[in-house]
Design an enzyme around this catalytic site. Sequence first.
Site, PDB file in Angstrom:
ATOM      1  N   GLU A 306      11.362 -19.135  39.005  1.00 58.24           N
ATOM      2  CA  GLU A 306      11.819 -20.509  39.246  1.00 58.24           C
ATOM      3  C   GLU A 306      13.322 -20.562  39.511  1.00 58.24           C
ATOM      4  OE1 GLU A 306      10.263 -22.608  35.759  1.00 58.24           O
ATOM      5  OE2 GLU A 306       8.475 -23.109  36.925  1.00 58.24           O
ATOM      6  N   ASP A 380       0.420 -21.910  33.236  1.00 59.27           N
ATOM      7  CA  ASP A 380       1.548 -22.583  32.574  1.00 59.27           C
ATOM      8  C   ASP A 380       1.111 -23.621  31.538  1.00 59.27           C
ATOM      9  OD1 ASP A 380       4.082 -23.250  31.965  1.00 59.27           O
ATOM     10  OD2 ASP A 380       4.509 -24.354  33.789  1.00 59.27           O
ATOM     11  N   GLU A 408       4.324 -30.646  27.153  1.00 61.02           N
ATOM     12  CA  GLU A 408       4.682 -30.904  28.556  1.00 61.02           C
ATOM     13  C   GLU A 408       3.481 -31.322  29.383  1.00 61.02           C
ATOM     14  OE1 GLU A 408       6.457 -27.452  30.372  1.00 61.02           O
ATOM     15  OE2 GLU A 408       6.346 -28.304  32.392  1.00 61.02           O
TER      16      GLU A 408
HETATM   17  C1  GCV Z   1      12.047 -23.790  31.152  1.00 61.91           C
HETATM   18  C2  GCV Z   1       7.368 -24.666  33.382  1.00 61.91           C
HETATM   19  C3  GCV Z   1       8.221 -25.832  32.991  1.00 61.91           C
HETATM   20  C4  GCV Z   1       9.693 -25.522  33.134  1.00 61.91           C
HETATM   21  C5  GCV Z   1      10.002 -24.288  32.287  1.00 61.91           C
HETATM   22  C6  GCV Z   1       9.117 -23.145  32.774  1.00 61.91           C
HETATM   23  C7  GCV Z   1       9.310 -21.898  31.952  1.00 61.91           C
HETATM   24  O1  GCV Z   1       7.472 -24.410  34.745  1.00 61.91           O
HETATM   25  O2  GCV Z   1       7.871 -26.934  33.768  1.00 61.91           O
HETATM   26  O3  GCV Z   1      10.439 -26.628  32.706  1.00 61.91           O
HETATM   27  O4  GCV Z   1      11.356 -23.959  32.367  1.00 61.91           O
HETATM   28  O5  GCV Z   1       7.774 -23.521  32.663  1.00 61.91           O
HETATM   29  O6  GCV Z   1       8.477 -21.659  31.089  1.00 61.91           O
HETATM   30  O7  GCV Z   1      10.259 -21.181  32.170  1.00 61.91           O
END
Ligand code: GCV
Length: 721
Positions: A306, A380, A408
């Site tokens: 990411e 995720d 989340e």
């Molecule tokens: C900290 C998901 C979440 C992100 C998070 C990522 C991760 O994509 O939406 O906010 O980033 O996981 O675990 O690194």
Amino acid sequence: MKYRSLLACIAAVGFSLPACCEDGYDLWLRYSAVDSAAYPALRTRVREIAGSANSPTLEAARAELARGLAGLAGAPLPIAAEPSQAGALLFGTPRSSPLIGQLPLALAKAGNEGYVLRSVTVDGRAMTVIAGNSDIGVLYGAFHFLRLVQTRQPLDSLDVVSQPRTQIRVLDHWDNLDRHVERGYAGQSIWDWHKLPGWLDPRYADYARACASIGINGSVLTNVNANATSLTPAYLEKAAALAGVFRPYGVRVYLTARFSAPIELGGLKTADPLDPAVRAWWKARVDEVYRHIPDFGGFLVKANSEGQPGPQDYKRTHADGANMLAEALAPHGGIVMWRAFVYASSATEDRAKQAYAEFVPLDGKFADNVLVQVKNGPIDFQPREPFSPLFGAMPKTPLMMEFQITKEYLGFSTHLAYLGTLWEEALRADTLVKGKGSTVAKVIDGELHGYRLTGMAGVANIGSDRNWSGSHFDQANWFAFGRLAWDPFAPAQSIAEDWMRMTFSNDPAFVKPVMEMMMGSREAVVDYMTPLGLAHLMGTGHHYGPAPWVSDLSRPEWNPAYYHRADANGIGFDRGPPVNGSGGSNAVAQYAPKVAAQFSDPKKTPENLLLWFHHVPWDRKMASGRTLWDELVLHYAHGVEEVGRMRRTWDAQRGRVDAERFAQVAAFLAIQEQEAQWWRDACIAYFQSLSKLPLPAGVPAPAHPLEYYKSLKFQYAPGRG
Ligand code: GCV
């Protein structure tokens, strides 16, 4: 707490009714007074606290026993250095108490961090011993003893031995230095960086107490989307102040390391892990960290995922990156937790396959002080995913579990979802890599592959809200995480029961129905969000609410439509083996052959994961005899009905719970029901626009046309990344 009004309440209603003003700050460490007629054990078995508190940790143990038992007994207990009467509660190690050293406690079974709780008779006097080989073991034992009283267990023939099954039990705080918490739904970060180190909020010690009470022994203070500033001297001083508060409670501080820090802080031209100048920079920086925090735990790293920098930027591997940091940390006893949550910027492959594809070839190539931290599922933290195929596939590399405590993808803090059941399902999944019974729990605790390091991480749900977690029931998830990290085999139901009794009430008329509500709550969320193996249908970016129609974002895997693949013929992601060169992504092949065979066959795939592994026609016959379409709609409807049932269960508890917490839970359940309905309606409206099928008899149509749901925007949803 408002002390005067509390006294007024107690005077008005006495101790038998729930206290009237509770805000949740005390978590499960409430220690409210015992009705001694109903539970005489406390009065008869605990008359004095004895032991020498000759270290900060033993002092914390004695203070907790004094505080807890004063609350539970309704009056402070005498404190003595040596037991002086029957009913003494003797705490300590063989070093702190010669008497403990003489008693036949079989302390060897408690290991380094564990404890023994035992009823003994000394010189004709019945006593209880809380003993450990280490001070922290004694503190953990003290919390266990208090839990026994809080949950009204018998105290007369205690014979408990417990030690953790994992070594590293950490909370990962996704907290930024500006106090925004990524995916945080409980206010701001509890770390008030601006006022540290000068002001040590008493909340820091309460945080550490709460962590120690469930065996958590580490805290990663900063977000995995890391900021190199946290490694500068000014911030190390702040982190050191927190470490000082946490130390007596056995909670070590960890930080996230931004891979490009040598460039950003050190002015180097590269962060290449094989470059000698880069290695020297990290070594010097790590030495500096240890000058500030002598018991620093180590680094957690998100790299090449990411948009985060990482070793692949220099054509190096994850192992090269992790080992460079490991080399700098090793002389100090520190570790690296290197995350396997990766998805490459240019990938065209099934996202579910990427972590395995990148990490399995590196098995055995990581340094001795590295663990690879793996999310429970391949994508995720969805309401339901199959277990990650990495578990069982890296026998030569310690894998630690990463669970997400913050919700989340499960409705944020207003939806009641007890995650103990989700985590239990993940831990009990059978990888079959060494025959039947090769569960994920046995990978994590090191039993299956003989890992040199073991651990479990939970993405924290803690913030500045008075009740810590954003909702009262979300505290249960923090509690359950700690208990499962200590013992990955512990049953989710008994953890829930302990939590409820400690946090709310021992009244059976409360415990039974509320436990049923908790135990079914996660499945209700699965039903109204992502039933039958669907995943990632949440609104893009903020992940609040349904958006299965989104399909126009630049990267394929950012789109919910990528995950459900619904069309006029059917729905689901084909992850089976390709047929004649086309079709499935063959993600199933990443599992052990017998698991792969099961997941490859739609008839053998459990229905709750069907659409994760298969694209199936709308008219497919399901086990119930109904079509897939009808079954899908009925799952959505059922999820909403379940929340209605949860509301009724809670409403029936009025009067058994203090008014303040009762009202917030009731209000949040009302929000949850509305949002469950929204999920149901939006998803049915969207999928029906593709299937063109009628709803099953008796199921009401969505309240609005699809366009209405598509038009909703949530610019200010909390916790955005
Ligand atoms: C900290 C998901 C979440 C992100 C998070 C990522 C991760 O994509 O939406 O906010 O980033 O996981 O675990 O690194």
